[in-house]
Design a protein around this motif. Structure first.
Motif, PDB file in Angstrom:
ATOM      1  N   MET A  46       0.843  -1.174   0.000  1.00 50.84           N
ATOM      2  CA  MET A  46       0.000   0.000   0.000  1.00 50.84           C
ATOM      3  C   MET A  46       0.891   1.241   0.000  1.00 50.84           C
ATOM      4  SD  MET A  46      -2.914   1.188   2.772  1.00 50.84           S
ATOM      5  CE  MET A  46      -3.936  -0.202   2.405  1.00 50.84           C
ATOM      6  N   SER A  47       0.600   2.180  -0.893  1.00 51.36           N
ATOM      7  CA  SER A  47       1.413   3.387  -0.988  1.00 51.36           C
ATOM      8  C   SER A  47       1.039   4.364   0.123  1.00 51.36           C
ATOM      9  CB  SER A  47       1.209   4.061  -2.346  1.00 51.36           C
ATOM     10  OG  SER A  47      -0.052   4.699  -2.396  1.00 51.36           O
ATOM     11  N   LYS A  48       1.928   5.323   0.367  1.00 53.22           N
ATOM     12  CA  LYS A  48       1.677   6.356   1.375  1.00 53.22           C
ATOM     13  C   LYS A  48       0.414   7.130   1.037  1.00 53.22           C
ATOM     14  CE  LYS A  48       3.910  10.305   3.568  1.00 53.22           C
ATOM     15  NZ  LYS A  48       5.074  11.157   3.584  1.00 53.22           N
ATOM     16  N   GLN A  49       0.209   7.417  -0.253  1.00 53.71           N
ATOM     17  CA  GLN A  49      -0.971   8.160  -0.665  1.00 53.71           C
ATOM     18  C   GLN A  49      -2.235   7.368  -0.351  1.00 53.71           C
ATOM     19  OE1 GLN A  49      -1.047   9.669  -4.657  1.00 53.71           O
ATOM     20  NE2 GLN A  49      -3.226   9.999  -4.617  1.00 53.71           N
ATOM     21  N   GLN A  50      -2.241   6.074  -0.648  1.00 52.43           N
ATOM     22  CA  GLN A  50      -3.412   5.256  -0.367  1.00 52.43           C
ATOM     23  C   GLN A  50      -3.689   5.219   1.123  1.00 52.43           C
ATOM     24  OE1 GLN A  50      -1.990   1.733  -2.371  1.00 52.43           O
ATOM     25  NE2 GLN A  50      -3.749   1.784  -3.740  1.00 52.43           N
ATOM     26  N   LYS A  51      -2.661   5.070   1.935  1.00 55.63           N
ATOM     27  CA  LYS A  51      -2.821   4.996   3.375  1.00 55.63           C
ATOM     28  C   LYS A  51      -3.439   6.285   3.912  1.00 55.63           C
ATOM     29  CE  LYS A  51       0.589   3.200   5.492  1.00 55.63           C
ATOM     30  NZ  LYS A  51       1.928   3.043   6.082  1.00 55.63           N
ATOM     31  N   ASN A  52      -2.984   7.429   3.416  1.00 58.76           N
ATOM     32  CA  ASN A  52      -3.480   8.707   3.903  1.00 58.76           C
ATOM     33  C   ASN A  52      -4.852   9.066   3.363  1.00 58.76           C
ATOM     34  OD1 ASN A  52      -1.306   9.306   5.547  1.00 58.76           O
ATOM     35  ND2 ASN A  52      -0.155  10.240   3.896  1.00 58.76           N
ATOM     36  N   THR A  53      -5.286   8.446   2.280  1.00 55.93           N
ATOM     37  CA  THR A  53      -6.563   8.808   1.689  1.00 55.93           C
ATOM     38  C   THR A  53      -7.625   7.739   1.864  1.00 55.93           C
ATOM     39  OG1 THR A  53      -5.895   7.980  -0.476  1.00 55.93           O
ATOM     40  CG2 THR A  53      -5.534  10.311  -0.055  1.00 55.93           C
ATOM     41  N   ASP A  54      -7.286   6.581   2.443  1.00 54.54           N
ATOM     42  CA  ASP A  54      -8.264   5.510   2.612  1.00 54.54           C
ATOM     43  C   ASP A  54      -9.520   5.976   3.330  1.00 54.54           C
ATOM     44  OD1 ASP A  54      -6.978   3.543   1.237  1.00 54.54           O
ATOM     45  OD2 ASP A  54      -6.111   2.581   3.003  1.00 54.54           O
ATOM     46  N   SER A  55      -9.366   6.752   4.386  1.00 54.06           N
ATOM     47  CA  SER A  55     -10.527   7.179   5.164  1.00 54.06           C
ATOM     48  C   SER A  55     -11.045   8.539   4.719  1.00 54.06           C
ATOM     49  CB  SER A  55     -10.167   7.225   6.645  1.00 54.06           C
ATOM     50  OG  SER A  55      -9.124   8.147   6.850  1.00 54.06           O
ATOM     51  N   ASN A  56     -10.496   9.082   3.650  1.00 56.87           N
ATOM     52  CA  ASN A  56     -10.909  10.387   3.148  1.00 56.87           C
ATOM     53  C   ASN A  56     -11.496  10.258   1.754  1.00 56.87           C
ATOM     54  OD1 ASN A  56      -9.744  11.986   5.351  1.00 56.87           O
ATOM     55  ND2 ASN A  56      -7.819  11.233   4.555  1.00 56.87           N
ATOM     56  N   LYS A  57     -12.490  11.059   1.467  1.00 60.57           N
ATOM     57  CA  LYS A  57     -13.110  11.062   0.148  1.00 60.57           C
ATOM     58  C   LYS A  57     -12.285  11.952  -0.789  1.00 60.57           C
ATOM     59  CE  LYS A  57     -17.359  12.056  -2.262  1.00 60.57           C
ATOM     60  NZ  LYS A  57     -18.707  12.596  -2.191  1.00 60.57           N
ATOM     61  N   LEU A  58     -11.962  11.429  -1.960  1.00 63.19           N
ATOM     62  CA  LEU A  58     -11.201  12.195  -2.943  1.00 63.19           C
ATOM     63  C   LEU A  58     -12.136  13.109  -3.735  1.00 63.19           C
ATOM     64  CD1 LEU A  58      -8.824   9.423  -4.286  1.00 63.19           C
ATOM     65  CD2 LEU A  58      -8.218  11.344  -2.825  1.00 63.19           C
ATOM     66  N   PHE A  59     -11.649  14.293  -4.070  1.00 63.10           N
ATOM     67  CA  PHE A  59     -12.400  15.276  -4.859  1.00 63.10           C
ATOM     68  C   PHE A  59     -11.582  15.665  -6.083  1.00 63.10           C
ATOM     69  CE2 PHE A  59     -13.736  15.854  -0.461  1.00 63.10           C
ATOM     70  CZ  PHE A  59     -15.113  15.845  -0.585  1.00 63.10           C
ATOM     71  N   GLY A  60     -12.213  16.364  -7.017  1.00 62.72           N
ATOM     72  CA  GLY A  60     -11.508  16.856  -8.198  1.00 62.72           C
ATOM     73  C   GLY A  60     -10.859  15.745  -8.992  1.00 62.72           C
ATOM     74  N   ASP A  61     -11.600  14.673  -9.249  1.00 63.92           N
ATOM     75  CA  ASP A  61     -11.086  13.515  -9.992  1.00 63.92           C
ATOM     76  C   ASP A  61      -9.829  12.935  -9.351  1.00 63.92           C
ATOM     77  OD1 ASP A  61     -13.131  13.624 -11.911  1.00 63.92           O
ATOM     78  OD2 ASP A  61     -12.005  15.032 -13.154  1.00 63.92           O
ATOM     79  N   GLY A  62      -9.769  12.949  -8.030  1.00 61.13           N
ATOM     80  CA  GLY A  62      -8.644  12.367  -7.303  1.00 61.13           C
ATOM     81  C   GLY A  62      -7.502  13.322  -7.057  1.00 61.13           C
ATOM     82  N   ASP A  63      -7.722  14.608  -7.279  1.00 62.14           N
ATOM     83  CA  ASP A  63      -6.655  15.592  -7.121  1.00 62.14           C
ATOM     84  C   ASP A  63      -6.423  16.025  -5.675  1.00 62.14           C
ATOM     85  OD1 ASP A  63      -6.060  15.591  -9.799  1.00 62.14           O
ATOM     86  OD2 ASP A  63      -7.227  17.384 -10.249  1.00 62.14           O
ATOM     87  N   TYR A  64      -7.437  15.938  -4.822  1.00 65.56           N
ATOM     88  CA  TYR A  64      -7.265  16.337  -3.433  1.00 65.56           C
ATOM     89  C   TYR A  64      -8.318  15.677  -2.549  1.00 65.56           C
ATOM     90  CZ  TYR A  64     -11.193  19.603  -3.937  1.00 65.56           C
ATOM     91  OH  TYR A  64     -12.429  20.155  -4.147  1.00 65.56           O
ATOM     92  N   TYR A  65      -8.063  15.723  -1.256  1.00 69.07           N
ATOM     93  CA  TYR A  65      -9.029  15.267  -0.271  1.00 69.07           C
ATOM     94  C   TYR A  65      -9.014  16.255   0.880  1.00 69.07           C
ATOM     95  CZ  TYR A  65      -4.911  13.341   2.104  1.00 69.07           C
ATOM     96  OH  TYR A  65      -3.687  13.179   2.705  1.00 69.07           O
ATOM     97  N   LEU A  66     -10.016  16.184   1.728  1.00 66.37           N
ATOM     98  CA  LEU A  66     -10.079  17.056   2.892  1.00 66.37           C
ATOM     99  C   LEU A  66      -9.513  16.324   4.102  1.00 66.37           C
ATOM    100  CD1 LEU A  66     -13.636  18.596   2.435  1.00 66.37           C
ATOM    101  CD2 LEU A  66     -11.426  19.570   1.784  1.00 66.37           C
ATOM    102  N   THR A  67      -8.614  16.990   4.811  1.00 66.90           N
ATOM    103  CA  THR A  67      -8.042  16.415   6.028  1.00 66.90           C
ATOM    104  C   THR A  67      -9.107  16.455   7.126  1.00 66.90           C
ATOM    105  OG1 THR A  67      -7.231  18.508   6.901  1.00 66.90           O
ATOM    106  CG2 THR A  67      -5.762  17.302   5.390  1.00 66.90           C
TER     107      THR A  67
END
Length: 60
Positions: A1-22
Protein backbone atom coordinates in the motif's frame (compact mmCIF):
# COMPACT_ATOMS: atom_id res chain seq x y z
CA UNK A 1 0.00 0.00 0.00
CA UNK A 2 1.41 3.39 -0.99
CA UNK A 3 1.68 6.36 1.38
CA UNK A 4 -0.97 8.16 -0.67
CA UNK A 5 -3.41 5.26 -0.37
CA UNK A 6 -2.82 5.00 3.38
CA UNK A 7 -3.48 8.71 3.90
CA UNK A 8 -6.56 8.81 1.69
CA UNK A 9 -8.26 5.51 2.61
CA UNK A 10 -10.53 7.18 5.16
CA UNK A 11 -10.91 10.39 3.15
CA UNK A 12 -13.11 11.06 0.15
CA UNK A 13 -11.20 12.20 -2.94
CA UNK A 14 -12.40 15.28 -4.86
CA UNK A 15 -11.51 16.86 -8.20
CA UNK A 16 -11.09 13.52 -9.99
CA UNK A 17 -8.64 12.37 -7.30
CA UNK A 18 -6.65 15.59 -7.12
CA UNK A 19 -7.26 16.34 -3.43
CA UNK A 20 -9.03 15.27 -0.27
CA UNK A 21 -10.08 17.06 2.89
CA UNK A 22 -8.04 16.41 6.03
CA UNK A 23 -9.87 15.79 9.32
CA UNK A 24 -9.15 19.46 10.10
CA UNK A 25 -10.92 20.54 6.89
CA UNK A 26 -7.88 21.51 4.79
CA UNK A 27 -7.41 20.52 1.15
CA UNK A 28 -4.53 18.08 0.74
CA UNK A 29 -3.34 17.67 -2.86
CA UNK A 30 -2.50 14.14 -4.01
CA UNK A 31 0.59 12.98 -5.86
CA UNK A 32 -1.61 12.73 -8.96
CA UNK A 33 -2.38 16.46 -8.75
CA UNK A 34 1.28 17.43 -8.36
CA UNK A 35 2.28 15.31 -11.37
CA UNK A 36 -0.47 16.91 -13.48
CA UNK A 37 0.74 20.38 -12.42
CA UNK A 38 4.21 19.40 -13.58
CA UNK A 39 6.53 21.16 -11.13
CA UNK A 40 7.39 21.44 -7.44
CA UNK A 41 6.05 24.50 -5.59
CA UNK A 42 8.58 23.99 -2.75
CA UNK A 43 5.91 24.26 -0.05
CA UNK A 44 6.68 20.90 1.57
CA UNK A 45 3.50 19.20 0.36
CA UNK A 46 2.57 15.91 2.02
CA UNK A 47 2.38 13.99 -1.28
CA UNK A 48 5.17 15.73 -3.23
CA UNK A 49 6.46 13.37 -5.94
CA UNK A 50 9.48 15.61 -6.62
CA UNK A 51 11.31 14.80 -3.40
CA UNK A 52 11.36 18.30 -1.94
CA UNK A 53 12.31 18.47 1.75
CA UNK A 54 11.02 21.64 3.41
CA UNK A 55 13.37 21.18 6.39
CA UNK A 56 16.55 21.21 4.28
CA UNK A 57 15.15 23.30 1.40
CA UNK A 58 16.41 20.71 -1.09
CA UNK A 59 15.22 17.92 -3.36
CA UNK A 60 16.26 14.30 -2.73
Amino acid sequence: MSKQQKNTDSNKLFGDGDYYLTPEGYKCFTEQYHLKRGYCCQSGCRHCPYGYDKNTNSKH
